[in-house]
Scaffold this motif. Structure first.
Motif, short mmCIF file in Angstrom:
data_model
loop_
_atom_site.label_atom_id
_atom_site.label_comp_id
_atom_site.label_asym_id
_atom_site.label_seq_id
_atom_site.Cartn_x
_atom_site.Cartn_y
_atom_site.Cartn_z
N GLU A 82 -51.63 -13.19 2.09
CA GLU A 82 -51.56 -11.81 1.61
C GLU A 82 -50.66 -11.68 0.40
OE1 GLU A 82 -50.48 -9.21 4.91
OE2 GLU A 82 -51.86 -10.42 6.14
N THR A 83 -49.62 -12.48 0.30
CA THR A 83 -48.65 -12.34 -0.78
C THR A 83 -48.97 -13.23 -1.98
OG1 THR A 83 -47.31 -14.03 0.25
CG2 THR A 83 -46.75 -11.74 0.77
N GLY A 84 -49.99 -14.08 -1.84
CA GLY A 84 -50.32 -14.98 -2.93
C GLY A 84 -49.48 -16.26 -2.92
N MET A 85 -48.51 -16.33 -2.01
CA MET A 85 -47.66 -17.52 -1.95
C MET A 85 -48.45 -18.76 -1.53
SD MET A 85 -44.01 -16.36 -0.40
CE MET A 85 -44.29 -14.88 0.51
N ILE A 86 -49.63 -18.54 -0.96
CA ILE A 86 -50.46 -19.66 -0.50
C ILE A 86 -50.83 -20.58 -1.67
CG2 ILE A 86 -52.70 -18.49 -0.78
CD1 ILE A 86 -51.76 -20.82 2.15
N LEU A 87 -50.85 -20.04 -2.89
CA LEU A 87 -51.22 -20.89 -4.02
C LEU A 87 -50.20 -22.00 -4.23
CD1 LEU A 87 -52.59 -18.23 -6.55
CD2 LEU A 87 -53.85 -19.65 -4.91
N ALA A 88 -48.92 -21.64 -4.22
CA ALA A 88 -47.86 -22.64 -4.38
C ALA A 88 -47.80 -23.55 -3.16
CB ALA A 88 -46.52 -21.96 -4.60
N LEU A 89 -47.91 -22.94 -2.00
CA LEU A 89 -47.83 -23.69 -0.75
C LEU A 89 -49.00 -24.67 -0.62
CD1 LEU A 89 -45.97 -23.70 1.66
CD2 LEU A 89 -47.38 -21.93 2.72
N GLY A 90 -50.17 -24.17 -0.95
CA GLY A 90 -51.37 -25.00 -0.86
C GLY A 90 -51.33 -26.16 -1.85
N GLU A 91 -50.81 -25.90 -3.04
CA GLU A 91 -50.68 -26.97 -4.02
C GLU A 91 -49.69 -28.02 -3.52
OE1 GLU A 91 -50.12 -25.80 -8.13
OE2 GLU A 91 -48.95 -27.60 -8.52
N TRP A 92 -48.59 -27.53 -2.95
CA TRP A 92 -47.60 -28.47 -2.40
C TRP A 92 -48.25 -29.36 -1.34
CZ3 TRP A 92 -45.73 -29.50 2.45
CH2 TRP A 92 -44.66 -30.42 2.49
N ALA A 93 -49.04 -28.74 -0.45
CA ALA A 93 -49.68 -29.50 0.64
C ALA A 93 -50.66 -30.54 0.09
CB ALA A 93 -50.39 -28.53 1.60
N LEU A 94 -51.42 -30.15 -0.93
CA LEU A 94 -52.37 -31.09 -1.53
C LEU A 94 -51.66 -32.30 -2.14
CD1 LEU A 94 -54.88 -28.65 -3.27
CD2 LEU A 94 -55.53 -30.53 -1.72
N VAL A 95 -50.63 -32.01 -2.93
CA VAL A 95 -49.89 -33.10 -3.58
C VAL A 95 -49.26 -34.00 -2.52
CG1 VAL A 95 -47.90 -33.65 -5.05
CG2 VAL A 95 -49.42 -31.76 -5.67
N GLU A 96 -48.61 -33.39 -1.54
CA GLU A 96 -47.89 -34.15 -0.53
C GLU A 96 -48.84 -35.01 0.31
OE1 GLU A 96 -44.91 -34.85 -0.22
OE2 GLU A 96 -44.94 -35.74 1.80
N LEU A 112 -57.26 -44.57 5.24
CA LEU A 112 -57.73 -43.42 5.99
C LEU A 112 -57.99 -42.26 5.05
CD1 LEU A 112 -55.04 -43.50 8.84
CD2 LEU A 112 -57.34 -44.50 8.91
N ARG A 113 -58.90 -41.38 5.48
CA ARG A 113 -59.20 -40.20 4.66
C ARG A 113 -58.35 -39.02 5.16
NH1 ARG A 113 -65.16 -39.19 4.71
NH2 ARG A 113 -65.21 -40.57 2.91
N VAL A 114 -57.69 -38.37 4.22
CA VAL A 114 -56.84 -37.24 4.60
C VAL A 114 -57.56 -35.92 4.33
CG1 VAL A 114 -55.58 -37.04 2.38
CG2 VAL A 114 -54.48 -36.31 4.51
N ALA A 115 -57.54 -35.03 5.32
CA ALA A 115 -58.17 -33.72 5.17
C ALA A 115 -57.11 -32.66 4.98
CB ALA A 115 -59.01 -33.41 6.41
N VAL A 116 -57.30 -31.84 3.95
CA VAL A 116 -56.35 -30.77 3.65
C VAL A 116 -57.09 -29.43 3.74
CG1 VAL A 116 -54.73 -29.86 1.93
CG2 VAL A 116 -55.09 -32.33 2.10
N ASN A 117 -56.46 -28.46 4.40
CA ASN A 117 -57.07 -27.13 4.52
C ASN A 117 -56.90 -26.34 3.23
OD1 ASN A 117 -57.81 -26.81 7.53
ND2 ASN A 117 -55.74 -27.67 7.59
N LEU A 118 -57.98 -25.68 2.81
CA LEU A 118 -57.92 -24.81 1.63
C LEU A 118 -58.11 -23.37 2.07
CD1 LEU A 118 -60.10 -26.30 -1.25
CD2 LEU A 118 -57.62 -26.42 -0.96
N SER A 119 -57.23 -22.48 1.64
CA SER A 119 -57.43 -21.07 1.96
C SER A 119 -58.43 -20.48 0.96
CB SER A 119 -56.11 -20.32 1.93
OG SER A 119 -55.83 -19.93 0.61
#
Ligand code: C2E
Ligand code: CA
Ligand code: CA
Ligand code: CA
Length: 279
Positions: A82-96, A112-119
């Motif tokens: 809701e706050t748009g913070m998911i963009l930074a958080l999601g990018e962090w998760a992808l990189v990590e 192994l293949r890593v699966a990352v959730n995208l909002s």
């Protein structure tokens, strides 16, 4: 009775007040969480039902706040969205997730293949394919080891843009999974019209197998559908031997759930993949 009613009302408003205050507190802390290093990814194995081998893992966010302790993603992801913070958080998760997976590969562990959730919010950023491309390049992870989990609600709107984004992602060489299948606004036309590699059957269809013949029928129909469309089919939330036997009998490709392992910290997951298989 009137007196009691008033007390209930006060109780109600004070609860509401707590909920709002709590939400504002979470929101304030969440803004700082990434830079303060409070976010962590846990990894849950995905197991090939034919071989018993771990073939991949889903990266799941965990937030360790020093005062609030462990906060579940079901609490903070909606706020982040809701706050748009998911963009930074999601990018962090992808990189990590890409960095960690590459580092396991370099350490000589099985690939192994890593699966990352995208909002949905992330998915609809026009520069998403560009972002995925630079993250893979930066971390050195080969695209075939990255899988993106999206929900069917993403496919609902803006069909032309959505198809275009999916095609760009496919051309990078990553895999696309349809998460929580059957719970949102499902439509068979999505399966026909979009380049989806894997279908993840939602936990709600698995949890009452074998007790519920309806769920068993729905799950087996989903497995058959996915297989006939040449998709990999994954069952999520598998907890019991009976569920596992059912999925094996119906030729589900992959399963994920507490029967194998909960999501694990990096070090716990490392111990697990050194063994590499469940049978
Ligand atoms: P999801 O993508 O459907 O993830 C599966 C959830 O089911 C995870 O909850 C996992 O811990 C849980 N689970 C796995 N196996 C079992 C099982 O056998 N039984 C039961 N009862 N549950 C099981 P978790 O980690 O709390 O995550 C909740 C949701 O938060 C995820 O649902 C996903 O929608 C969201 N989420 C988590 N990490 C991220 C992220 O990095 N980005 C985005 N956008 N969303 C995320
Ligand atoms: Ca998921
Ligand atoms: Ca899911
Ligand atoms: Ca789910």
């Amino acid at each position: 009775a009137k007196q009691k009613g008033r007390n209930n009302y006060q109780f109600f408003t004070s609860c509401m007040h707590d909920a709002i205050a709590n939400r504002l507190t979470l929101e304030k802390y969440l803004r700082k969480a990434v830079e303060l290093n409070e976010m962590e990814l846990f990894y849950q194995p995905k197991v090939c039902l034919e071989t018993g081998r771990i073939m991949g893992m889903e990266a799941l966010l965990r937030w360790n706040h020093p005062k609030l302790k462990l906060i579940s993603p079901t609490e903070f992801i909606p706020i982040a969205e809701e706050t748009g913070m998911i963009l930074a958080l999601g990018e962090w998760a992808l990189v990590e997730a890409c960095r960690q997976t590459k580092s396991w590969q370099e350490a000589g562990l099985p690939f192994l293949r890593v699966a990352v959730n995208l909002s949905p919010n992330q998915f609809h950023q026009p520069d998403l394919p560009e972002q995925i491309r630079w993250i893979l390049e930066d971390t050195g992870l080969d695209p075939q080891w990255l899988e993106l989990e999206i929900t069917e609600n993403i496919l609902m709107d803006k069909t032309a843009d959505t198809l275009n984004t999916l095609q760009q992602l496919k051309s990078i060489g990553v895999c696309i999974s349809l998460d929580d299948f059957g719970t949102g606004y499902s439509s068979f036309s999505y399966l026909k019209g979009f380049p989806i590699d894997c279908l993840k059957i939602d936990r709600t269809f698995i949890q009452d197998i074998p007790r519920s013949p309806k769920d068993a029928n729905i799950a087996s129909a989903m497995i058959r559908l996915a297989r006939n469309l040449n998709m990999i089919v994954v069952a999520e939330g598998v907890e019991t031997k009976e569920q596992l036997a059912f999925l094996q009998n119906h030729q589900c490709h992959v399963a994920q759930g507490y029967i194998f392992s909960e999501p694990l910290s990096v070090s716990a997951f490392e111990n697990l993949i050194e063994k590499g298989r469940y049978r």
